[in-house]
Design a protein around this motif. Structure first.
Motif, PDB file in Angstrom:
ATOM      1  N   ASN A  52     -11.204 -10.206  -5.906  1.00 49.40           N
ATOM      2  CA  ASN A  52     -12.561 -10.151  -5.545  1.00 49.40           C
ATOM      3  C   ASN A  52     -12.453  -9.792  -4.170  1.00 49.40           C
ATOM      4  N   PHE A  53     -11.642  -9.653  -3.348  1.00 48.78           N
ATOM      5  CA  PHE A  53     -11.022  -9.296  -1.757  1.00 48.78           C
ATOM      6  C   PHE A  53     -11.119  -8.420  -1.754  1.00 48.78           C
ATOM      7  N   GLU A  54     -10.610  -7.275  -2.915  1.00 47.61           N
ATOM      8  CA  GLU A  54     -10.254  -5.412  -2.749  1.00 47.61           C
ATOM      9  C   GLU A  54     -10.839  -5.080  -1.444  1.00 47.61           C
ATOM     10  N   ASN A  55     -12.155  -5.713  -1.256  1.00 49.01           N
ATOM     11  CA  ASN A  55     -13.234  -4.662  -0.638  1.00 49.01           C
ATOM     12  C   ASN A  55     -13.605  -5.534   0.820  1.00 49.01           C
ATOM     13  N   LEU A  56     -12.608  -6.782   0.646  1.00 50.88           N
ATOM     14  CA  LEU A  56     -13.364  -7.422   2.051  1.00 50.88           C
ATOM     15  C   LEU A  56     -12.718  -7.114   3.557  1.00 50.88           C
ATOM     16  N   ASP A  57     -13.416  -6.863   4.624  1.00 54.10           N
ATOM     17  CA  ASP A  57     -13.052  -5.954   5.454  1.00 54.10           C
ATOM     18  C   ASP A  57     -12.075  -7.223   6.624  1.00 54.10           C
ATOM     19  N   LEU A  58     -10.530  -7.329   6.445  1.00 53.66           N
ATOM     20  CA  LEU A  58     -10.033  -8.014   6.697  1.00 53.66           C
ATOM     21  C   LEU A  58      -9.079  -6.883   7.865  1.00 53.66           C
ATOM     22  N   PRO A  59      -8.105  -7.804   9.247  1.00 51.05           N
ATOM     23  CA  PRO A  59      -8.314  -7.415   9.992  1.00 51.05           C
ATOM     24  C   PRO A  59      -6.719  -7.288  10.223  1.00 51.05           C
ATOM     25  N   GLU A  60      -6.470  -5.720  10.266  1.00 54.93           N
ATOM     26  CA  GLU A  60      -4.830  -5.447  10.080  1.00 54.93           C
ATOM     27  C   GLU A  60      -3.271  -6.752  10.518  1.00 54.93           C
ATOM     28  N   ASN A  61      -2.706  -7.443   9.075  1.00 55.78           N
ATOM     29  CA  ASN A  61      -1.863  -7.953   9.515  1.00 55.78           C
ATOM     30  C   ASN A  61      -2.426  -8.990   9.416  1.00 55.78           C
ATOM     31  N   TYR A  62      -3.449  -9.761   8.929  1.00 56.46           N
ATOM     32  CA  TYR A  62      -4.630 -10.785   8.737  1.00 56.46           C
ATOM     33  C   TYR A  62      -3.672 -11.346   7.656  1.00 56.46           C
ATOM     34  N   ASP A  63      -3.015 -13.071   7.745  1.00 57.93           N
ATOM     35  CA  ASP A  63      -2.663 -13.383   7.373  1.00 57.93           C
ATOM     36  C   ASP A  63      -3.498 -14.164   6.050  1.00 57.93           C
ATOM     37  N   ASN A  85      -5.638 -30.820  10.187  1.00 59.27           N
ATOM     38  CA  ASN A  85      -6.027 -30.218   9.274  1.00 59.27           C
ATOM     39  C   ASN A  85      -7.492 -29.435  10.305  1.00 59.27           C
ATOM     40  N   GLY A  86      -6.793 -29.810  11.520  1.00 53.54           N
ATOM     41  CA  GLY A  86      -7.330 -29.126  12.879  1.00 53.54           C
ATOM     42  C   GLY A  86      -7.123 -27.911  13.345  1.00 53.54           C
ATOM     43  N   ARG A  87      -5.921 -27.764  13.239  1.00 53.27           N
ATOM     44  CA  ARG A  87      -4.977 -26.916  14.373  1.00 53.27           C
ATOM     45  C   ARG A  87      -4.491 -26.014  13.057  1.00 53.27           C
ATOM     46  N   GLU A  88      -4.196 -24.946  14.053  1.00 48.47           N
ATOM     47  CA  GLU A  88      -2.934 -23.194  13.525  1.00 48.47           C
ATOM     48  C   GLU A  88      -1.947 -24.019  12.305  1.00 48.47           C
ATOM     49  N   ILE A  89      -1.769 -23.780  11.150  1.00 43.97           N
ATOM     50  CA  ILE A  89      -0.142 -24.173  10.238  1.00 43.97           C
ATOM     51  C   ILE A  89       0.174 -22.985  10.426  1.00 43.97           C
ATOM     52  N   LYS A  90       1.767 -22.735  11.063  1.00 45.79           N
ATOM     53  CA  LYS A  90       2.625 -21.959  11.049  1.00 45.79           C
ATOM     54  C   LYS A  90       3.241 -21.757   9.550  1.00 45.79           C
ATOM     55  N   GLN A  91       3.513 -20.650   9.355  1.00 43.55           N
ATOM     56  CA  GLN A  91       3.527 -19.945   7.898  1.00 43.55           C
ATOM     57  C   GLN A  91       5.630 -19.912   8.164  1.00 43.55           C
ATOM     58  N   ASP A  92       6.313 -20.300   7.077  1.00 44.94           N
ATOM     59  CA  ASP A  92       7.620 -19.280   7.780  1.00 44.94           C
ATOM     60  C   ASP A  92       7.396 -17.969   7.531  1.00 44.94           C
ATOM     61  N   ILE A  93       6.364 -17.234   6.297  1.00 45.29           N
ATOM     62  CA  ILE A  93       6.769 -16.404   6.078  1.00 45.29           C
ATOM     63  C   ILE A  93       5.465 -15.666   6.315  1.00 45.29           C
ATOM     64  N   GLU A  94       5.048 -14.777   7.175  1.00 44.30           N
ATOM     65  CA  GLU A  94       3.237 -14.361   7.767  1.00 44.30           C
ATOM     66  C   GLU A  94       3.487 -12.650   6.625  1.00 44.30           C
ATOM     67  N   ILE A  95       2.377 -12.842   6.052  1.00 42.17           N
ATOM     68  CA  ILE A  95       2.331 -12.113   4.671  1.00 42.17           C
ATOM     69  C   ILE A  95       1.725 -10.781   5.634  1.00 42.17           C
ATOM     70  N   LYS A  96       1.873  -9.777   6.010  1.00 46.10           N
ATOM     71  CA  LYS A  96       1.678  -8.610   6.702  1.00 46.10           C
ATOM     72  C   LYS A  96       0.699  -7.193   5.407  1.00 46.10           C
ATOM     73  N   ASP A  97       1.319  -7.519   4.189  1.00 49.71           N
ATOM     74  CA  ASP A  97       0.745  -6.401   3.686  1.00 49.71           C
ATOM     75  C   ASP A  97       0.159  -6.992   2.509  1.00 49.71           C
ATOM     76  N   ASN A  98      -1.382  -7.288   2.095  1.00 50.81           N
ATOM     77  CA  ASN A  98      -2.085  -8.410   0.621  1.00 50.81           C
ATOM     78  C   ASN A  98      -1.995  -7.474   0.535  1.00 50.81           C
ATOM     79  N   ASN A  99      -1.606  -7.387  -0.732  1.00 50.78           N
ATOM     80  CA  ASN A  99      -1.697  -6.922  -2.338  1.00 50.78           C
ATOM     81  C   ASN A  99      -3.340  -7.865  -2.533  1.00 50.78           C
ATOM     82  N   LEU A 100      -4.542  -6.671  -2.782  1.00 50.31           N
ATOM     83  CA  LEU A 100      -5.639  -7.794  -3.245  1.00 50.31           C
ATOM     84  C   LEU A 100      -6.310  -6.553  -4.105  1.00 50.31           C
ATOM     85  N   ASN A 101      -5.540  -5.816  -4.340  1.00 51.09           N
ATOM     86  CA  ASN A 101      -5.914  -5.117  -5.443  1.00 51.09           C
ATOM     87  C   ASN A 101      -6.163  -5.686  -6.536  1.00 51.09           C
ATOM     88  N   GLY A 102      -7.319  -5.458  -7.442  1.00 51.38           N
ATOM     89  CA  GLY A 102      -7.795  -6.343  -8.574  1.00 51.38           C
ATOM     90  C   GLY A 102      -8.680  -7.550  -8.288  1.00 51.38           C
TER      91      GLY A 102
END
Length: 505
Positions: free
Chosen positions: A48-59, A29-46
């Protein structure tokens, strides 16, 4: 090998193994958790996240499985966040546990967690007068989070937040370190029974020669007292029992209630630069023996005398309950009680309430601000801090602030400037008479925005020793109204006790 020795060795290995597993579990709970699959294209349309300013390729799922405990006062904003957190958890994989508690419990639990440096609550609702002023060093400094290109950003941070609220809620002593993001904006306004005033206005005017309806500059605290007494004497108890109700319990509520009156007559507790905005470690110039302070004490005694006889035992929750049940015709209270009053299923006064700024004193109308921020516990783990920052960017976003305002259980006004550009809100600000029954969430908005004007807003002293100062004021104010004490003596006693705090520093 001796069997006993072998048994001891095995036992030691087992214990060491358990300790290692426990350590690893804790550190997960205190270090980075590696994901098996990195989500590079977040589909957040529709969402409460769709207008957040997230970095490119943010997982967005990088914190999957982490649990964050958010302790917050049980208020409008917290109620809506509790409902909406399900979507947050679904999208991010972060388990949000919202612990909504009453004001006194909140202060106690947060302060104890900080003192113990336990990090139990990673996300904290930070009251500027009870927590930020005393424990700012126990909060994570947030400036670096918003400037880190790998982290989400709060759009318009910090210029999009209302300036005087931001000074009080986000900083302490100077504006270098930002400890919290403004979360809610509770402010005291006047609630009154519009139906009662409409019905009896002509009768009152015939007898007293002026319009008793609250909200104008002519409606002073002296007239408030007169109107409250007249309602007691002339309006049948079946319609309303008392002309007014107050919160004079030996509690933070009496400090807030009296402060509105004090500031309206041009008084304050201390006279120091920045003490009512960014805050100071302590006070120097005590102002409680000035004529404005004593006059405010005199007026406040009369205000409580003219209110419900239960006012000396009520805090803000009690007076709100009494108003909702149709027992009182006027009360100062936090604007966040708005939806509580307009609840058609449970409130006896739904659709019958008027809202305006508090009565005027010799100087102005003064409406105490009670907003708080959301911060990150310094003693959380690194990964918990990063996950907490994602939650903060979401919870304080323009979209979420609008959702809270428009929610059936909401009504809390945004702490950001941009939500007020919303078409519906802008229309009602400029054309309040067009408010429809479906838009009742906005009926109190004009009163709150009026209260926020610099000439009407009261900001209490923000000092590190405020708890001790406040207890002195609370105790003496309550004794004054309960036992009808002489105001000059009360002033002297408050002064001497505040001096004792100075001498002990």
């Amino acid at each position: 090998m001796n069997r006993k020795i072998l048994t001891v060795i095995i036992s030691i290995i087992v214990v060491v193994g358990i300790l290692i597993i426990t350590y690893i579990s804790k550190e997960n709970n205190g270090r980075e958790i590696k994901q098996d699959i990195e989500i590079k294209d977040n589909n957040l349309n529709g969402t409460n996240f769709e207008n957040l300013d997230l970095p490119e390729n943010y997982d967005i799922r990088q914190f999957d499985g982490i649990t964050l405990n958010f302790i917050v006062e049980n208020n409008l904003y917290a109620n809506v966040i509790l409902h909406e957190s399900e979507e947050f958890q679904k999208i991010t994989g972060i388990n949000i546990k919202v612990k909504a508690v009453d004001f006194d419990t909140l202060v106690q639990k947060v302060n104890l967690d900080f003192i113990a440096k336990a990090g139990k609550y990673q996300l904290i609702y930070v009251d500027p007068y009870q927590t930020l002023n005393r424990f700012y060093d126990y909060l994570e400094v947030l400036n670096p989070y918003n400037t880190n290109p790998d982290y989400p950003h709060i759009i318009g941070y910090t210029d999009d937040f209302i300036d005087n609220q931001k000074q009080v809620v986000s900083y302490f002593a100077d504006d270098n370190n930002l400890y919290t993001v403004p979360f809610d904006s509770t402010t005291m306004i006047l609630y009154y029974r519009k139906d009662i005033f409409d019905k009896y206005k002509d009768q009152f005017m015939e007898q007293n020669g002026y319009d008793p309806t609250p909200g104008s500059k002519d409606f002073t605290w002296e007239k408030y007292i007169e109107v409250a007494n007249w309602i007691d004497e002339n309006v049948p108890d079946e319609e309303v029992k008392y002309g007014s109700g107050h919160m004079a319990q030996k509690h933070n509520s009496i400090f807030c209630d009296f402060s509105n009156v004090l500031a309206s007559y041009g008084g304050d507790y201390f006279i120091e630069d920045n003490i009512n905005t960014l805050g100071l470690k302590s006070f120097t110039n005590i102002n409680v023996k000035d004529k404005e302070f004593i006059k405010a004490l005199d007026i406040y005694k009369e205000i409580v005398k003219s209110s419900s006889s239960q006012s000396v035992n009520w805090n803000w929750t009690d007076s709100a309950n009494a108003f909702r049940n149709g027992e009182i015709a006027m009360m100062p209270n936090w604007d966040e009680n708005y939806t509580y009053m307009e609840d058609k299923l449970h409130s006896r006064v739904a659709g019958k309430v008027g809202y305006c700024i508090l009565p005027y004193g010799d100087e102005k109308s003064a409406n105490i601000f009670g907003g708080s921020g959301i911060g990150i516990n310094k003693y959380a783990t690194n990964i918990e801090k990063k996950a907490s920052w994602l939650f903060i960017t979401w919870a304080t976003s323009k979209d979420m602030q609008l959702k809270v305002l428009k929610h059936p259980e909401g009504g809390s006004l945004p702490t950001r400037k941009s939500p007020y550009e919303d078409t519906l809100i802008d229309k009602h600000i400029n054309n309040p008479e067009e408010i429809s029954t479906q838009d009742t969430f906005i009926k109190h908005m004009s009163a709150v925005l009026d209260a926020w004007k610099p000439e009407n807003l009261y900001l209490r002293p923000q000092i590190s020793n405020f708890y001790d100062v406040e207890q002195i004021i609370i105790s003496n104010l309550h004794d004054m109204v309960e036992y009808d004490l002489d105001t000059n003596e009360v002033s002297e006693k408050i002064y001497s006790q505040l001096r004792q705090i100075q001498l002990q520093e």
